[in-house]
Scaffold this motif. Structure first.
Motif, short mmCIF file in Angstrom:
data_model
loop_
_atom_site.label_atom_id
_atom_site.label_comp_id
_atom_site.label_asym_id
_atom_site.label_seq_id
_atom_site.Cartn_x
_atom_site.Cartn_y
_atom_site.Cartn_z
N LYS A 191 93.92 90.80 3.06
CA LYS A 191 95.05 91.68 3.33
C LYS A 191 95.02 92.22 4.76
O LYS A 191 96.05 92.52 5.33
CB LYS A 191 95.05 92.86 2.35
CG LYS A 191 95.47 92.48 0.96
CD LYS A 191 95.62 93.72 0.10
CE LYS A 191 96.15 93.37 -1.27
NZ LYS A 191 96.40 94.56 -2.08
N VAL A 220 95.23 98.87 0.74
CA VAL A 220 93.85 98.46 0.47
C VAL A 220 93.06 99.69 0.07
O VAL A 220 93.55 100.81 0.14
CB VAL A 220 93.21 97.79 1.72
CG1 VAL A 220 93.94 96.51 2.09
CG2 VAL A 220 93.17 98.75 2.91
N THR A 223 87.54 99.12 2.28
CA THR A 223 88.00 98.06 3.20
C THR A 223 88.21 98.64 4.60
O THR A 223 87.80 98.05 5.60
CB THR A 223 89.30 97.43 2.68
OG1 THR A 223 89.04 96.88 1.39
CG2 THR A 223 89.81 96.34 3.61
N ARG A 274 91.85 84.17 -2.16
CA ARG A 274 93.12 84.69 -1.66
C ARG A 274 92.98 85.08 -0.19
O ARG A 274 91.88 85.32 0.32
CB ARG A 274 93.58 85.87 -2.49
CG ARG A 274 92.73 87.10 -2.39
CD ARG A 274 93.32 88.20 -3.25
NE ARG A 274 92.61 89.43 -2.98
CZ ARG A 274 92.74 90.51 -3.70
NH1 ARG A 274 93.56 90.52 -4.71
NH2 ARG A 274 92.07 91.60 -3.40
N THR A 279 94.68 91.53 8.34
CA THR A 279 94.68 90.56 9.43
C THR A 279 94.14 91.25 10.68
O THR A 279 93.97 92.48 10.70
CB THR A 279 96.11 90.06 9.70
OG1 THR A 279 96.92 91.19 10.11
CG2 THR A 279 96.72 89.40 8.48
N ARG A 337 96.49 94.00 11.78
CA ARG A 337 96.44 95.18 10.91
C ARG A 337 95.15 95.96 11.13
O ARG A 337 95.14 97.19 11.05
CB ARG A 337 96.57 94.76 9.45
CG ARG A 337 97.94 94.13 9.16
CD ARG A 337 98.07 93.72 7.74
NE ARG A 337 98.81 94.78 7.06
CZ ARG A 337 98.91 94.92 5.76
NH1 ARG A 337 98.31 94.06 4.97
NH2 ARG A 337 99.59 95.89 5.22
#
Length: 191
Positions: free
Chosen positions: A143, A172, A176, A140, A145, A148
């Protein structure tokens, strides 16, 4: 030379009676019934049935998929039965390994199923290799980027937000956020 029946239903809600009725009418003297998914390794009634069988007996199932979790597993069970002098019958498929024709038919089905499995694996690997050659990666999308990550670092550097608040903002986990902060060399104190 007894006929021993084995039935399996996948869930506790399913009723094994349709299988047990067929097995009884086929002349099975004793029946063993599992209520478990075919993918589970533990099937106590099958273990008990295999222990009960003697040379000259025949294990009877309504369909082969009731017995084995996979073609490989089914072949293993069949080979073990054959080594012990025990036959295998699958009523709906007309397979009876106590006859030479039945053994041939069973092994042909097993070989075809194994061949089909190998083709699926090969096509999957070819498809993944082609996707990689076009620059696509599996899995996937991340989350976080680059944009971000910059926002999260800015929020952290102001000191107005905890790591948990930053993590909640971006949907998240804290790990992370810590990982992306430490990538930039920022000193973090875990909260």
């Amino acid at each position: 030379m007894a006929l021993i029946g084995y039935a399996r239903v996948s869930t506790r809600d399913q009723n094994p009676e349709s299988q047990t009725d067929v097995l009884s009418s086929a002349g099975c003297e004793k029946l063993f019934v599992d209520r478990a998914s075919g993918t589970l390794a533990k099937r106590p009634a099958l273990t008990e049935a295999l222990g009960y069988l003697r040379a000259g007996d025949t294990l009877v199932v309504t369909k082969l998929d009731r017995l084995g979790r996979s073609v490989k597993n089914l072949k293993k069970i069949s080979d073990q039965l054959q080594e012990r002098g025990i036959g295998l019958k699958a009523l709906s498929q007309g397979i009876d390994t106590t006859t030479p024709g039945g053994r041939l038919f069973f092994h042909m089905l097993a070989a075809i199923a194994e061949f089909e499995h190998d083709l699926i694996v090969e096509r999957t690997q070819d498809g993944l290799a082609a996707a990689r050659a076009r620059g696509r990666k599996g899995g996937r999308r991340p989350k976080m980027t680059e944009n971000r990550i910059k926002q999260a670092r800015a929020m952290y550097e102001t000191g107005d937000h905890t790591v948990q608040e930053i993590a909640d903002t971006f949907g998240v986990g804290r790990a992370t956020i810590y990982r992306h902060l430490e990538d930039k060399g920022l000193k973090t104190t875990q909260i």
